[in-house]
Design a protein around this motif. Structure first.
Motif, PDB file in Angstrom:
ATOM      1  N   ALA A  56     -20.206  -6.284  37.363  1.00  0.00           N
ATOM      2  CA  ALA A  56     -19.368  -7.466  37.162  1.00  0.00           C
ATOM      3  C   ALA A  56     -20.072  -8.644  37.814  1.00  0.00           C
ATOM      4  O   ALA A  56     -20.976  -8.470  38.636  1.00  0.00           O
ATOM      5  N   THR A  57     -19.672  -9.837  37.454  1.00  0.00           N
ATOM      6  CA  THR A  57     -20.291 -11.029  38.019  1.00  0.00           C
ATOM      7  C   THR A  57     -19.239 -12.092  38.273  1.00  0.00           C
ATOM      8  O   THR A  57     -18.142 -12.041  37.708  1.00  0.00           O
ATOM      9  N   LYS A  58     -19.568 -13.018  39.117  1.00  0.00           N
ATOM     10  CA  LYS A  58     -18.703 -14.161  39.400  1.00  0.00           C
ATOM     11  C   LYS A  58     -19.515 -15.413  39.106  1.00  0.00           C
ATOM     12  O   LYS A  58     -20.624 -15.574  39.586  1.00  0.00           O
ATOM     13  N   TYR A  59     -18.958 -16.272  38.280  1.00  0.00           N
ATOM     14  CA  TYR A  59     -19.623 -17.519  37.940  1.00  0.00           C
ATOM     15  C   TYR A  59     -19.312 -18.575  38.993  1.00  0.00           C
ATOM     16  O   TYR A  59     -18.363 -18.444  39.774  1.00  0.00           O
ATOM     17  N   LYS A  60     -20.112 -19.624  39.024  1.00  0.00           N
ATOM     18  CA  LYS A  60     -19.936 -20.671  40.029  1.00  0.00           C
ATOM     19  C   LYS A  60     -18.577 -21.355  39.929  1.00  0.00           C
ATOM     20  O   LYS A  60     -18.072 -21.878  40.904  1.00  0.00           O
TER      21      LYS A  60
ATOM     22  N   ILE B  59     -32.354 -17.823  31.968  1.00  0.00           N
ATOM     23  CA  ILE B  59     -32.461 -17.715  33.434  1.00  0.00           C
ATOM     24  C   ILE B  59     -31.056 -17.614  34.030  1.00  0.00           C
ATOM     25  O   ILE B  59     -30.799 -16.788  34.912  1.00  0.00           O
ATOM     26  N   GLY B  60     -30.146 -18.436  33.544  1.00  0.00           N
ATOM     27  CA  GLY B  60     -28.763 -18.394  34.032  1.00  0.00           C
ATOM     28  C   GLY B  60     -28.112 -17.047  33.791  1.00  0.00           C
ATOM     29  O   GLY B  60     -27.419 -16.504  34.665  1.00  0.00           O
TER      30      GLY B  60
ATOM     31  N   LYS C 239     -33.757 -22.859  25.874  1.00  0.00           N
ATOM     32  CA  LYS C 239     -33.532 -21.418  25.753  1.00  0.00           C
ATOM     33  C   LYS C 239     -33.922 -20.693  27.048  1.00  0.00           C
ATOM     34  O   LYS C 239     -33.210 -19.801  27.499  1.00  0.00           O
ATOM     35  N   PHE C 240     -35.047 -21.089  27.641  1.00  0.00           N
ATOM     36  CA  PHE C 240     -35.491 -20.451  28.879  1.00  0.00           C
ATOM     37  C   PHE C 240     -34.487 -20.706  30.004  1.00  0.00           C
ATOM     38  O   PHE C 240     -34.120 -19.787  30.737  1.00  0.00           O
TER      39      PHE C 240
ATOM     40  N   PHE D  66     -28.071 -10.767  25.664  1.00  0.00           N
ATOM     41  CA  PHE D  66     -29.159 -11.264  26.505  1.00  0.00           C
ATOM     42  C   PHE D  66     -30.512 -10.870  25.913  1.00  0.00           C
ATOM     43  O   PHE D  66     -31.436 -11.691  25.842  1.00  0.00           O
ATOM     44  N   ILE D  67     -30.632  -9.638  25.458  1.00  0.00           N
ATOM     45  CA  ILE D  67     -31.875  -9.171  24.834  1.00  0.00           C
ATOM     46  C   ILE D  67     -32.152  -9.968  23.559  1.00  0.00           C
ATOM     47  O   ILE D  67     -33.294 -10.372  23.301  1.00  0.00           O
TER      48      ILE D  67
END
Length: 149
Positions: free
Chosen positions: A113-117, A83-84, A78-79, A132-133
């Protein structure tokens, strides 16, 4: 939206409040992880000053050597997952969401916005932050149960 303290366009206050809450619950869990590492460190290998200086990802090895060793792998999994997600939030960039997309409740339509690997892009929506919360709440519950073992 803008504020007197910044010239940049900002997301809505509600979005920024939720974003701040998301970071606060993560930081709380990060500290709780450190507390649990120290409580379960049978070798006295770790101390608070050393652990607090580590990035969250660098805490995974001490988690494995203390918490996971005395429990199961749920807390570490879970941690690692949160983190990811936190990394996607922290390494995000601000964009103007398309009008009428439902991604933003703000007149200016500002959102992260985000970009994944893998190259895939995504928005940090309010639902993303609520999830996330929620995941942080689940980790906190596991940490409380573990602490009482």
């Amino acid at each position: 939206m803008s504020e007197d303290y910044s010239r940049q366009a900002l997301p809505s206050r509600k979005y920024r409040e939720l974003l701040g809450s998301a970071i606060c619950v993560f930081n709380s869990n990060n500290a709780f992880i450190i507390e649990n590492i120290l409580t379960n460190d049978e070798t006295d290998e770790y101390n608070w000053h050393q652990l607090i200086d580590r990035t969250s990802g660098e805490l995974l090895e001490p988690v494995k050597n203390s918490i996971t060793k005395n429990s199961n792998t749920i807390i570490a999994k879970k941690f690692s997952e949160i983190i990811g997600i936190r990394n996607r939030i922290m390494h995000s960039f601000q964009v103007t969401a398309p009008r009428g997309s439902g991604l933003s409740d703000d007149v200016d339509n500002q959102i992260l916005a985000t970009k994944y690997k893998n190259g895939k892009k995504g928005y940090i929506t309010q639902e993303f932050l609520y999830d996330f919360i929620k995941k942080n709440g689940e980790l906190s519950n596991e940490l409380h149960k573990f602490r009482g073992h």
